[in-house]
Design a protein around this motif. Structure first.
Motif, PDB file in Angstrom:
ATOM      1  N   LEU A 100      -9.025 -10.653  -4.747  1.00 15.64           N
ATOM      2  CA  LEU A 100      -9.399 -10.408  -6.137  1.00 15.64           C
ATOM      3  C   LEU A 100      -8.270  -9.781  -6.949  1.00 15.64           C
ATOM      4  N   ARG A 101      -7.139  -9.504  -6.285  1.00 17.27           N
ATOM      5  CA  ARG A 101      -5.956  -8.914  -6.910  1.00 17.27           C
ATOM      6  C   ARG A 101      -6.291  -7.614  -7.641  1.00 17.27           C
ATOM      7  N   LYS A 102      -6.910  -6.699  -6.895  1.00 11.19           N
ATOM      8  CA  LYS A 102      -7.211  -5.399  -7.474  1.00 11.19           C
ATOM      9  C   LYS A 102      -6.962  -4.305  -6.440  1.00 11.19           C
ATOM     10  N   VAL A 103      -6.799  -3.108  -6.926  1.00  9.77           N
ATOM     11  CA  VAL A 103      -6.528  -1.952  -6.084  1.00  9.77           C
ATOM     12  C   VAL A 103      -7.401  -0.805  -6.571  1.00  9.77           C
ATOM     13  N   GLN A 104      -8.044  -0.131  -5.632  1.00  7.14           N
ATOM     14  CA  GLN A 104      -8.777   1.093  -5.969  1.00  7.14           C
ATOM     15  C   GLN A 104      -7.989   2.267  -5.421  1.00  7.14           C
ATOM     16  N   ILE A 105      -7.768   3.265  -6.265  1.00  8.42           N
ATOM     17  CA  ILE A 105      -6.961   4.420  -5.889  1.00  8.42           C
ATOM     18  C   ILE A 105      -7.783   5.683  -6.128  1.00  8.42           C
ATOM     19  N   THR A 106      -7.877   6.511  -5.094  1.00  5.25           N
ATOM     20  CA  THR A 106      -8.539   7.802  -5.215  1.00  5.25           C
ATOM     21  C   THR A 106      -7.504   8.882  -4.944  1.00  5.25           C
ATOM     22  N   VAL A 107      -7.398   9.814  -5.879  1.00 11.19           N
ATOM     23  CA  VAL A 107      -6.452  10.921  -5.753  1.00 11.19           C
ATOM     24  C   VAL A 107      -7.238  12.225  -5.744  1.00 11.19           C
ATOM     25  N   ASN A 108      -7.033  13.017  -4.700  1.00 11.59           N
ATOM     26  CA  ASN A 108      -7.590  14.366  -4.629  1.00 11.59           C
ATOM     27  C   ASN A 108      -6.435  15.323  -4.869  1.00 11.59           C
ATOM     28  N   TYR A 109      -6.614  16.231  -5.816  1.00 15.21           N
ATOM     29  CA  TYR A 109      -5.525  17.153  -6.139  1.00 15.21           C
ATOM     30  C   TYR A 109      -6.077  18.520  -6.523  1.00 15.21           C
ATOM     31  N   THR A 110      -5.198  19.490  -6.499  1.00 14.82           N
ATOM     32  CA  THR A 110      -5.530  20.846  -6.905  1.00 14.82           C
ATOM     33  C   THR A 110      -4.729  21.149  -8.166  1.00 14.82           C
ATOM     34  N   ASP A 111      -5.432  21.686  -9.169  1.00 12.77           N
ATOM     35  CA  ASP A 111      -4.731  21.979 -10.423  1.00 12.77           C
ATOM     36  C   ASP A 111      -4.190  23.406 -10.416  1.00 12.77           C
ATOM     37  N   ASP A 145      -5.792   7.804  -1.503  1.00  7.28           N
ATOM     38  CA  ASP A 145      -6.348   6.694  -0.738  1.00  7.28           C
ATOM     39  C   ASP A 145      -6.210   5.433  -1.576  1.00  7.28           C
ATOM     40  N   VAL A 146      -5.601   4.411  -0.991  1.00  8.82           N
ATOM     41  CA  VAL A 146      -5.402   3.138  -1.684  1.00  8.82           C
ATOM     42  C   VAL A 146      -6.125   2.047  -0.905  1.00  8.82           C
ATOM     43  N   THR A 178       0.811  -1.220   0.000  1.00  9.48           N
ATOM     44  CA  THR A 178       0.000   0.000   0.000  1.00  9.48           C
ATOM     45  C   THR A 178       0.842   1.267   0.000  1.00  9.48           C
ATOM     46  N   SER A 179       1.829   1.347   0.870  1.00  9.62           N
ATOM     47  CA  SER A 179       2.644   2.568   0.922  1.00  9.62           C
ATOM     48  C   SER A 179       3.489   2.731  -0.347  1.00  9.62           C
ATOM     49  N   ASP A 180       3.952   1.623  -0.923  1.00 12.32           N
ATOM     50  CA  ASP A 180       4.700   1.698  -2.182  1.00 12.32           C
ATOM     51  C   ASP A 180       3.803   2.211  -3.310  1.00 12.32           C
ATOM     52  N   ILE A 181       2.567   1.735  -3.340  1.00 14.83           N
ATOM     53  CA  ILE A 181       1.613   2.182  -4.355  1.00 14.83           C
ATOM     54  C   ILE A 181       1.342   3.677  -4.184  1.00 14.83           C
ATOM     55  N   GLN A 182       1.101   4.106  -2.948  1.00 14.82           N
ATOM     56  CA  GLN A 182       0.858   5.531  -2.691  1.00 14.82           C
ATOM     57  C   GLN A 182       2.045   6.378  -3.147  1.00 14.82           C
ATOM     58  N   ASN A 183       3.244   5.950  -2.834  1.00 17.38           N
ATOM     59  CA  ASN A 183       4.432   6.705  -3.217  1.00 17.38           C
ATOM     60  C   ASN A 183       4.596   6.798  -4.733  1.00 17.38           C
ATOM     61  N   GLU A 184       4.348   5.703  -5.435  1.00 18.62           N
ATOM     62  CA  GLU A 184       4.474   5.706  -6.895  1.00 18.62           C
ATOM     63  C   GLU A 184       3.402   6.577  -7.543  1.00 18.62           C
ATOM     64  N   VAL A 185       2.163   6.466  -7.055  1.00 20.26           N
ATOM     65  CA  VAL A 185       1.087   7.294  -7.607  1.00 20.26           C
ATOM     66  C   VAL A 185       1.379   8.766  -7.331  1.00 20.26           C
ATOM     67  N   LEU A 186       1.830   9.079  -6.132  1.00 17.16           N
ATOM     68  CA  LEU A 186       2.186  10.454  -5.783  1.00 17.16           C
ATOM     69  C   LEU A 186       3.261  10.988  -6.734  1.00 17.16           C
ATOM     70  N   ARG A 187       4.281  10.189  -6.977  1.00 21.85           N
ATOM     71  CA  ARG A 187       5.374  10.595  -7.862  1.00 21.85           C
ATOM     72  C   ARG A 187       4.852  10.929  -9.259  1.00 21.85           C
ATOM     73  N   ILE A 188       4.028  10.060  -9.806  1.00 20.38           N
ATOM     74  CA  ILE A 188       3.521  10.246 -11.168  1.00 20.38           C
ATOM     75  C   ILE A 188       2.566  11.436 -11.244  1.00 20.38           C
ATOM     76  N   VAL A 189       1.658  11.559 -10.287  1.00 25.50           N
ATOM     77  CA  VAL A 189       0.685  12.651 -10.330  1.00 25.50           C
ATOM     78  C   VAL A 189       1.382  13.995 -10.160  1.00 25.50           C
ATOM     79  N   THR A 215     -10.783   8.633  -9.338  1.00 31.50           N
ATOM     80  CA  THR A 215     -10.746   7.283  -8.779  1.00 31.50           C
ATOM     81  C   THR A 215     -10.557   6.296  -9.915  1.00 31.50           C
ATOM     82  N   ILE A 216      -9.608   5.388  -9.722  1.00 32.76           N
ATOM     83  CA  ILE A 216      -9.382   4.342 -10.725  1.00 32.76           C
ATOM     84  C   ILE A 216      -9.279   3.001 -10.001  1.00 32.76           C
ATOM     85  N   GLU A 217      -9.500   1.952 -10.748  1.00 25.61           N
ATOM     86  CA  GLU A 217      -9.349   0.602 -10.210  1.00 25.61           C
ATOM     87  C   GLU A 217      -8.391  -0.150 -11.118  1.00 25.61           C
ATOM     88  N   VAL A 218      -7.378  -0.749 -10.513  1.00 24.29           N
ATOM     89  CA  VAL A 218      -6.394  -1.533 -11.236  1.00 24.29           C
ATOM     90  C   VAL A 218      -6.662  -2.990 -10.908  1.00 24.29           C
TER      91      VAL A 218
END
Length: 75
Positions: free
Chosen positions: A51-62, A44-45, A20-31, A71-74
């Motif tokens: 079921l081998r899936k992950v739901q990721i919600t990113v709140n950001y300011t442009d 939020d991860v 989970t923390s690795d996923i958060q860090n990678e998503v943060l880096r890319i976003v 929100t995406i699901e992998v």
């Protein structure tokens, strides 16, 4: 960030236990590298290892000071 050639190595991350923390860090880096994103407000991860899936919600300011949520699901 879903492109495995230019973003997150999902195959590797999803095969790791307790990633989970690795996923958060990678998503943060890319976003944060995404043009138009001023800041990431939260990530939020939710993992479902059975079921081998992950739901990721990113709140950001442009760059226009708009607050957005994606929100995406992998699977």
């Amino acid at each position: 960030f879903l492109d495995v050639d230019h973003g997150v190595d999902w195959l590797d991350l999803l095969s790791r236990p307790n990633a989970t923390s690795d996923i958060q860090n990678e998503v943060l880096r890319i976003v944060e590298e995404t043009t138009g994103v001023a800041r990431v407000d939260s990530i939020d991860v939710t993992e479902d290892r059975i079921l081998r899936k992950v739901q990721i919600t990113v709140n950001y300011t442009d760059v226009y000071s708009e607050t957005l949520t994606t929100t995406i699901e992998v699977v």
